[in-house]
Design a protein around this motif. Sequence first.
Motif, PDB file in Angstrom:
ATOM      1  N   MET A   1       4.426   9.771 -60.319  1.00  0.00           N
ATOM      2  CA  MET A   1       2.970   9.387 -60.023  1.00  0.00           C
ATOM      3  C   MET A   1       1.889   9.899 -61.110  1.00  0.00           C
ATOM      4  O   MET A   1       2.137  11.157 -61.621  1.00  0.00           O
ATOM      5  N   LYS A   2       1.151   9.334 -61.595  1.00  0.00           N
ATOM      6  CA  LYS A   2      -0.002   9.608 -62.572  1.00  0.00           C
ATOM      7  C   LYS A   2      -1.354  10.005 -61.878  1.00  0.00           C
ATOM      8  O   LYS A   2      -1.541   9.540 -60.943  1.00  0.00           O
ATOM      9  N   PHE A   3      -1.575  11.458 -62.372  1.00  0.00           N
ATOM     10  CA  PHE A   3      -2.860  11.714 -61.760  1.00  0.00           C
ATOM     11  C   PHE A   3      -3.981  11.920 -63.070  1.00  0.00           C
ATOM     12  O   PHE A   3      -3.594  12.011 -64.020  1.00  0.00           O
ATOM     13  N   PRO A   4      -5.123  11.742 -62.506  1.00  0.00           N
ATOM     14  CA  PRO A   4      -5.795  11.723 -61.350  1.00  0.00           C
ATOM     15  C   PRO A   4      -5.462  10.201 -60.743  1.00  0.00           C
ATOM     16  O   PRO A   4      -5.309   9.227 -61.675  1.00  0.00           O
ATOM     17  N   GLU A  10      -3.433   2.717 -55.778  1.00  0.00           N
ATOM     18  CA  GLU A  10      -2.782   3.894 -56.198  1.00  0.00           C
ATOM     19  C   GLU A  10      -2.652   4.780 -55.335  1.00  0.00           C
ATOM     20  O   GLU A  10      -1.473   5.290 -54.866  1.00  0.00           O
ATOM     21  N   LEU A  11      -3.602   5.085 -54.529  1.00  0.00           N
ATOM     22  CA  LEU A  11      -3.435   6.095 -53.459  1.00  0.00           C
ATOM     23  C   LEU A  11      -2.792   5.616 -52.209  1.00  0.00           C
ATOM     24  O   LEU A  11      -1.993   6.374 -51.801  1.00  0.00           O
ATOM     25  N   GLU A  12      -2.887   4.409 -52.125  1.00  0.00           N
ATOM     26  CA  GLU A  12      -1.993   3.874 -50.995  1.00  0.00           C
ATOM     27  C   GLU A  12      -0.400   3.757 -51.310  1.00  0.00           C
ATOM     28  O   GLU A  12       0.375   4.101 -50.431  1.00  0.00           O
ATOM     29  N   HIS A  13      -0.111   3.551 -52.440  1.00  0.00           N
ATOM     30  CA  HIS A  13       1.133   3.518 -52.961  1.00  0.00           C
ATOM     31  C   HIS A  13       1.722   4.821 -52.994  1.00  0.00           C
ATOM     32  O   HIS A  13       2.625   5.191 -52.665  1.00  0.00           O
ATOM     33  N   ILE A  18       5.372   9.035 -50.493  1.00  0.00           N
ATOM     34  CA  ILE A  18       5.596  10.537 -50.096  1.00  0.00           C
ATOM     35  C   ILE A  18       6.828  10.555 -48.872  1.00  0.00           C
ATOM     36  O   ILE A  18       6.434  10.134 -47.973  1.00  0.00           O
ATOM     37  N   THR A  19       7.753  11.194 -49.007  1.00  0.00           N
ATOM     38  CA  THR A  19       8.843  11.125 -48.021  1.00  0.00           C
ATOM     39  C   THR A  19       8.951  12.605 -47.801  1.00  0.00           C
ATOM     40  O   THR A  19       8.483  13.743 -48.377  1.00  0.00           O
ATOM     41  N   PRO A  20       9.622  13.091 -46.483  1.00  0.00           N
ATOM     42  CA  PRO A  20       9.779  14.476 -46.152  1.00  0.00           C
ATOM     43  C   PRO A  20      10.442  15.401 -47.172  1.00  0.00           C
ATOM     44  O   PRO A  20      10.279  16.582 -47.500  1.00  0.00           O
ATOM     45  N   GLU A  21      11.517  14.685 -48.026  1.00  0.00           N
ATOM     46  CA  GLU A  21      12.110  15.394 -49.047  1.00  0.00           C
ATOM     47  C   GLU A  21      11.357  15.604 -50.334  1.00  0.00           C
ATOM     48  O   GLU A  21      11.569  16.476 -51.121  1.00  0.00           O
TER      49      GLU A  21
END
Length: 129
Positions: A1-4, A10-13, A18-21
Amino acid sequence: MKFPIESTMELEHFNSIITPELTDFYINKIRNLMGTSTSMACSLKNVLDEKLILEYNLGGTSGKSSLKNCTEFYNVLEPAVKMEIPNEPAEKVIRKAIHNIKNSHFQKSSRDKKYKTLASSAPLLLRTF
């Protein structure tokens, strides 16, 4: 993921991947991004673009989208903030940082408008002398 992160899409993606792992990985990644700035407002702008922050607040009030609705993202952001500023409630720190970013943005916009108004009226003032 690219920040910012620059857009709602992008935020929804990011929220969806994000998974527990990956939670601990992204907590550390965001913490590292935030650790490079002097204030939490500047730190948050390393994670979320200022234009995106203007569209959000924590609770989704005043016609804004809710940052807390991006549950997985918020569940990564909050512990990262807590690690950076352990003495304050993370929600309060995030809320204040968003407020400061918005306040700074609107003050700058106001100054820019005043400057443009003065710059456009300067030729008129010179002609009267």
